[in-house]
Scaffold this active site. Structure first.
Site: not given
Ligand code: GLN
Length: 528
Positions: A378, A505, A507
């Protein structure tokens, strides 16, 4: 009929209720039950979106674009399933909705009160989620006795009269540093507090440094009107993914299912055990730099840390994290070469605002020039674009308008839709966004498919006006949104072995049993 398990906390916050709730979820779903978990956050914020990571750690983002407390991340990782905005209930949401209903005349003639109006609203929201599941676990944030959590505990108490419910109390057993003695008094007090509210715990999970002494377990059982078999020891372990296995060994699931009047079944924990073993047995070490500005509180980036662990277990690699505070680089307290010279790979972390950005840009330059495998997440992508514009295109004042409103080269800028928005809270580009990957790129190769969805949380975008120039120096777009926004970029492989930036993102979608391709790619390239 659905069952409900309420998980409360005693003595301290951060006592491990999140991992305990997640572990119970995993153990029950491994027996074929359809399980979900709700987090109750007694704060008045409507969601976690406006909170600084230093307050509550990472802001987790769900598939449907809700900004939640980090516990939802644990739940998703343990349950291996997507949750939604309905899985987080805050005081702010409850009051907002009750007050709106009052203004709409829905309670006409009544005095609107905590009991029954607030408690009814709480129960309705819990049931709204629970109606589709065999078992719904409800973790109540904070500690029993907090003023904020009272209406939620009252709602939990009432539900016990209306449904099949179970109350699990997770409490701390401190240990005296001088004698090593485990002390039960604080837990006795918190059990008393819980009883005063009208809840009798059915199960106690004692958190302590070491395995609970038999004598201590007996004492806790006695004070809480329980059998010793209903007191469990959740002692400190380095690897949180082991917690469900520790509790399983002690027979927690059996005890829960019996009390819920559900049959015990043979658990299928095979893949989980395999994951934990791979994680523990991994020998190859790689050092990964994590460059960001909230590095003082590790929970700020918890999903990224976990993602590295998932990918590591998959590859038999033990990732070691080197935290690099970008504000320290900026102030000249640490030098870039000194801190990045010994790392095998790096992640440029997400972030907001200008503090620490120049430090990150200096780090990115080093990572690019020294061909260190890098993943920019990001803000990490956005700053990589700024670095390229300044140092490869010679646009010395290139910047994001988030950092410098008046830059003559806004390589990262607000899109029209974002410009119209005023105020804060829930109004970024949030949640799962579709991206179309460009064939023959590293990004495409790693994902192994053309269409991918990643969760987003940002306002700014790469300015398409600069794409041609960036591509001419080898920084190419490897994924676009349907509307043509930049989703992924990478350096051409003849320029850099692994440098990928993504606006999303990744993750938030990495799971122990489903490691994420971008983290696998980063580690694989770092080990070379
Ligand atoms: N501050 C940037 C934006 O709002 C990046 C946000 C992030 O890293 N999640 O676009």
């Amino acid at each position: 009929m659905g069952r409900y398990i309420f998980v409360t906390g005693g003595v301290l916050s951060s006592v491990g209720k999140g991992i305990t709730s997640s572990s119970i979820g995993l153990l029950l779903s491994s027996r074929g039950y359809n399980v979900t978990i709700i987090k109750i956050d007694p704060y008045i914020n409507v969601d976690a979106g406006t909170m600084n990571p230093y307050q509550h750690g990472e802001v987790f983002v769900t598939e449907d674009g809700y900004e939640s407390d980090l516990d939802l991340g644990h739940y998703e990782r343990f349950l291996n399933r997507d949750l939604s905005r309905k899985n987080n209930i805050t005081t702010g949401q409850i009051y907002l909705s009750v007050i709106q209903k009052e203004r709409e005349g829905k309670y006409l003639g009544q005095t609107v009160q905590i009991i029954p109006h607030i408690t009814n609203e709480i129960k309705e929201r819990i049931r709204e989620v629970g109606k589709d599941y065999d078992i719904t676990i409800v973790e109540i944030g904070g500690t029993v006795g907090d003023i904020e959590s009272l209406p939620f505990l009252e709602a939990a108490r009432q539900m016990g009269l209306e449904e099949k419910c179970l109350y699990v109390h997770v409490s701390l057993i401190p240990e005296l540093s001088t004698t090593g003695e485990q002390k039960t008094k604080p837990t006795q007090h918190s059990i008393q507090e819980l009883r005063r509210i009208g809840i009798n715990p059915d199960i106690i999970i004692a958190r302590s440094r070491r395995l609970l002494e038999p004598e201590v377990r007996r004492k806790i059982a006695l004070y809480s009107n329980l059998r010793e078999e209903d007191v469990f020891s959740n002692y400190d372990v380095e690897n949180v993914y082991k917690v469900p296995l520790i509790l399983e060994d002690q027979g927690l699931s059996k005890s829960i299912l019996k009390k819920l009047e559900l049959e015990d079944r043979k658990p299928d924990l095979y893949r989980w055990i395999e994951f934990v073993e791979k994680m523990e047995n991994a020998r190859k070490k790689v050092k990964i730099a994590m460059i960001g500005k909230y590095t003082k509180l590790r929970d700020s980036y918890i999903s990224i840390v976990e993602s590295l662990k998932h990918a590591g277990a998959y590859l038999d690699i033990k990732p070691q994290i080197k935290w690099i505070e970008s504000t320290d680089i900026e102030r000249g307290l640490i030098d870039v070469e000194g801190s990045l010279g010994d790392v095998d790979g790096a992640i440029v972390l997400p972030g907001f605002g200008d503090r620490g950005t120049e430090g990150k840009i200096m780090a990115i330059k080093y990572l690019r020039e020294n061909k260190i495998p890098t993943l920019g997440i990001c803000f990490g992508l956005q700053l990589s674009v700024i670095e390229a514009a300044r140092n490869l295109l010679g646009l010395k004042d290139a910047n994001s308008t988030e950092i410098d409103k008046n830059t003559r080269n806004p390589v990262v800028d607000l899109m029209e839709e974002q410009k119209k928005i005023v105020g804060y809270g829930g109004n970024m580009r949030l949640g799962a966004q579709k991206a179309i990957l460009v064939k023959d790129t590293l990004t495409y190769e790693l994902y192994g498919r053309e269409i991918v969805y990643e969760r987003h949380r940002h306002r700014y975008e790469i300015n398409n006006k600069y794409i041609d120039a960036l591509e001419s120096v080898g920084f190419i777009v490897s994924g676009y949104s349907e509307k043509g926004l930049v989703e992924f970029m990478e350096y051409r492989r003849d320029i850099h072995p692994f440098f990928i930036g993504t606006q999303g993102h990744p993750e938030f979608k990495s799971r122990p049993l489903n490691p994420h391709p971008l983290f696998i790619g980063l580690l694989r390239s770092s080990i070379r």
